[in-house]
Design an enzyme around this catalytic site. Structure first.
Site, PDB file in Angstrom:
ATOM      1  N   ARG A 100      69.910  63.250 116.817  1.00  0.00           N
ATOM      2  CA  ARG A 100      69.327  63.008 115.499  1.00  0.00           C
ATOM      3  C   ARG A 100      69.050  61.527 115.270  1.00  0.00           C
ATOM      4  O   ARG A 100      68.000  61.165 114.733  1.00  0.00           O
ATOM      5  CB  ARG A 100      70.250  63.569 114.407  1.00  0.00           C
ATOM      6  CG  ARG A 100      69.816  63.296 112.963  1.00  0.00           C
ATOM      7  CD  ARG A 100      68.330  63.470 112.704  1.00  0.00           C
ATOM      8  NE  ARG A 100      67.802  64.739 113.155  1.00  0.00           N
ATOM      9  CZ  ARG A 100      66.509  64.978 113.339  1.00  0.00           C
ATOM     10  NH1 ARG A 100      65.613  64.022 113.142  1.00  0.00           N
ATOM     11  NH2 ARG A 100      66.102  66.157 113.733  1.00  0.00           N
ATOM     12  N   LYS A 135      57.302  45.290 101.329  1.00  0.00           N
ATOM     13  CA  LYS A 135      57.744  46.569 100.763  1.00  0.00           C
ATOM     14  C   LYS A 135      58.276  47.462 101.885  1.00  0.00           C
ATOM     15  O   LYS A 135      57.673  48.459 102.273  1.00  0.00           O
ATOM     16  CB  LYS A 135      56.589  47.235 100.019  1.00  0.00           C
ATOM     17  CG  LYS A 135      56.111  46.411  98.825  1.00  0.00           C
ATOM     18  CD  LYS A 135      54.889  47.018  98.168  1.00  0.00           C
ATOM     19  CE  LYS A 135      54.398  46.153  97.012  1.00  0.00           C
ATOM     20  NZ  LYS A 135      53.167  46.681  96.381  1.00  0.00           N
ATOM     21  N   LYS A 167      52.635  33.873  93.021  1.00  0.00           N
ATOM     22  CA  LYS A 167      52.136  35.115  92.434  1.00  0.00           C
ATOM     23  C   LYS A 167      52.001  34.983  90.916  1.00  0.00           C
ATOM     24  O   LYS A 167      52.311  33.951  90.322  1.00  0.00           O
ATOM     25  CB  LYS A 167      53.052  36.272  92.823  1.00  0.00           C
ATOM     26  CG  LYS A 167      53.183  36.447  94.345  1.00  0.00           C
ATOM     27  CD  LYS A 167      53.767  37.780  94.723  1.00  0.00           C
ATOM     28  CE  LYS A 167      52.745  38.894  94.517  1.00  0.00           C
ATOM     29  NZ  LYS A 167      53.253  40.211  94.956  1.00  0.00           N
ATOM     30  N   GLU A 201      47.924  33.869  94.351  1.00  0.00           N
ATOM     31  CA  GLU A 201      47.366  35.111  93.831  1.00  0.00           C
ATOM     32  C   GLU A 201      46.380  34.799  92.704  1.00  0.00           C
ATOM     33  O   GLU A 201      46.679  33.993  91.819  1.00  0.00           O
ATOM     34  CB  GLU A 201      48.481  36.016  93.309  1.00  0.00           C
ATOM     35  CG  GLU A 201      47.974  37.326  92.739  1.00  0.00           C
ATOM     36  CD  GLU A 201      49.095  38.242  92.275  1.00  0.00           C
ATOM     37  OE1 GLU A 201      48.862  39.021  91.330  1.00  0.00           O
ATOM     38  OE2 GLU A 201      50.209  38.170  92.848  1.00  0.00           O
ATOM     39  N   ASP A 222      43.768  39.955  93.867  1.00  0.00           N
ATOM     40  CA  ASP A 222      44.597  41.095  93.480  1.00  0.00           C
ATOM     41  C   ASP A 222      43.867  42.072  92.571  1.00  0.00           C
ATOM     42  O   ASP A 222      43.335  41.695  91.520  1.00  0.00           O
ATOM     43  CB  ASP A 222      45.862  40.592  92.785  1.00  0.00           C
ATOM     44  CG  ASP A 222      46.863  41.701  92.537  1.00  0.00           C
ATOM     45  OD1 ASP A 222      47.179  42.435  93.488  1.00  0.00           O
ATOM     46  OD2 ASP A 222      47.328  41.838  91.391  1.00  0.00           O
TER      47      ASP A 222
END
Length: 284
Positions: A100, A135, A167, A201, A222
Site C-alpha cells: 500500500r 499549493k 502579492k 502581482e 492575476d
C-alpha cells in the site's frame, strides 16, 4: 529544485511504513508462513505519466533487502493501460506489507505528473511554460514538484525564501506608501535581498505600469481575461517576464497561452491532482 536524494526518499518511505504497519502487519503475519515467496507486477490501470517509482522500490527494500526488482519504465514515461511498471519478487510477507505504501507514492506522484502533462500538451506550440505553485501537500512539496517535472512542467519558487513575490496583500499593507505601494515594495526587496528576482502581482493595467516602472523581473497577471492579458503583455513589451494566474483549467489554458504570456501557473497540478489507478498484481 535539486534532485531528490535517496536519503530523503528513504526517510519519507520509513515514515509512511511506520504509519501503516505500526507494531506489525497483523493479517500477513497471521496468514502467511515466513518462507512464502511471491512475484508481483505494478501495473497501470489507465493511461498515465509515471512518477515516483523510486519511492515504491524504497518501500519494498525497507521491509526486506532480499527482494528483487525489475524496473520496466522510467519516471516521465507515458504509458498505456495495462503496462507493467515494476516487478518485484521474494518474500511474500515483505511484498504484502509494503504494497500500500508503494502504491500510494506512485499513484499520487503519477497523478501529478499526468495532469501536468495534460496542461503542457494543451499549450503546445505557444511558447508559454506551465509552472507549479506552493499549493502542495504539507511535507510532500519536493516530491510533488518533482512529479511536475516528470509531466513536463517547470517549478516556480520552492518556498518563501527563493523568490520575492509581492502579492496583493503585501500591497494592501503598503497602500499609503509613496509614490505607490509597488514602487516602495520593489525598492525595499532589492535592498534587502539583492540576489533574488522580484515578482509583482498586478490586477490592473495601472499596476502593470507601476511594476514595469519599478523594474520588476516578473509580473504576475492575476485573474485577467484573455483580452486584458494581451493588453498587459503588449504594455510590458518584453521589459519583464509575464505570468498568468487564476481561472486556469484545461478548457481555458490554451486561450491564456495564446495571449503571449511567458508562464502560466496552475495550482491544480498539485492541489487537485487525483491519484491514478495503479495495481499490484500477484502472479497466479
Amino acid at each position: 529544485m535539486e534532485p531528490l536524494s535517496a536519503e530523503e526518499i528513504r526517510r519519507a518511505v520509513k515514515a509512511a511504513l511506520a504509519e501503516d504497519i505500526g507494531p506489525g502487519d497483523a493479517t500477513t503475519l497471521a496468514t502467511l508462513p515466513e518462507n512464502a515467496v511471491a512475484e508481483a507486477a505494478m501495473v497501470a490501470r489507465e493511461y498515465l505519466v509515471v512518477g515516483g517509482l523510486s519511492f515504491a522500490m524504497a518501500a519494498f527494500d525497507e521491509i526486506s533487502s532480499d527482494l528483487h526488482f525489475e524496473q520496466l519504465v522510467t519516471d516521465g514515461q507515458h504509458v498505456q493501460r495495462g503496462t507493467p511498471l515494476l516487478r518485484v519478487a521474494g518474500g511474500a510477507r515483505a511484498i504484502l506489507s509494503a504494497e500500500r505504501v508503494a502504491l500510494n507514492f506512485v499513484q499520487r506522484l503519477s497523478g501529478v505528473a499526468t495532469i501536468t502533462s495534460q496542461f503542457v500538451e494543451a499549450i503546445s506550440g505557444t511558447g508559454a511554460k506551465i509552472l507549479d505553485t506552493r499549493k502542495t501537500t504539507p511535507g510532500w512539496r519536493r516530491f510533488e514538484k518533482y512529479a511536475v517535472t516528470c509531466g513536463g512542467g517547470q517549478n516556480h519558487r520552492f518556498g518563501l525564501f527563493d523568490l520575492i513575490l509581492i502579492k496583493d496583500n503585501h500591497l494592501a499593507a503598503l497602500r499609503h506608501e509613496k509614490p505607490n505601494a509597488i514602487s516602495a515594495a520593489v525598492q525595499r526587496a532589492r535592498a534587502r535581498y539583492p540576489e533574488l528576482k522580484v515578482e509583482v502581482e498586478a490586477d490592473t493595467l495601472e499596476q502593470v505600469e507601476q511594476a514595469v516602472a519599478a523594474r520588476a523581473d516578473i509580473i504576475l497577471l492575476d485573474n485577467m481575461s484573455p483580452a486584458l492579458l494581451r493588453s498587459a503583455v503588449e504594455l510590458v513589451a518584453g521589459r519583464a517576464k509575464t505570468e498568468a494566474s487564476g481561472g486556469v483549467n484545461l478548457s481555458t489554458v490554451r486561450a491564456i497561452a495564446e495571449t503571449g504570456v511567458d508562464f502560466i501557473s496552475v495550482g491544480a497540478l498539485t492541489h487537485s491532482a487525483r491519484a491514478v489507478d495503479i495495481a499490484l498484481d500477484f502472479d497466479s
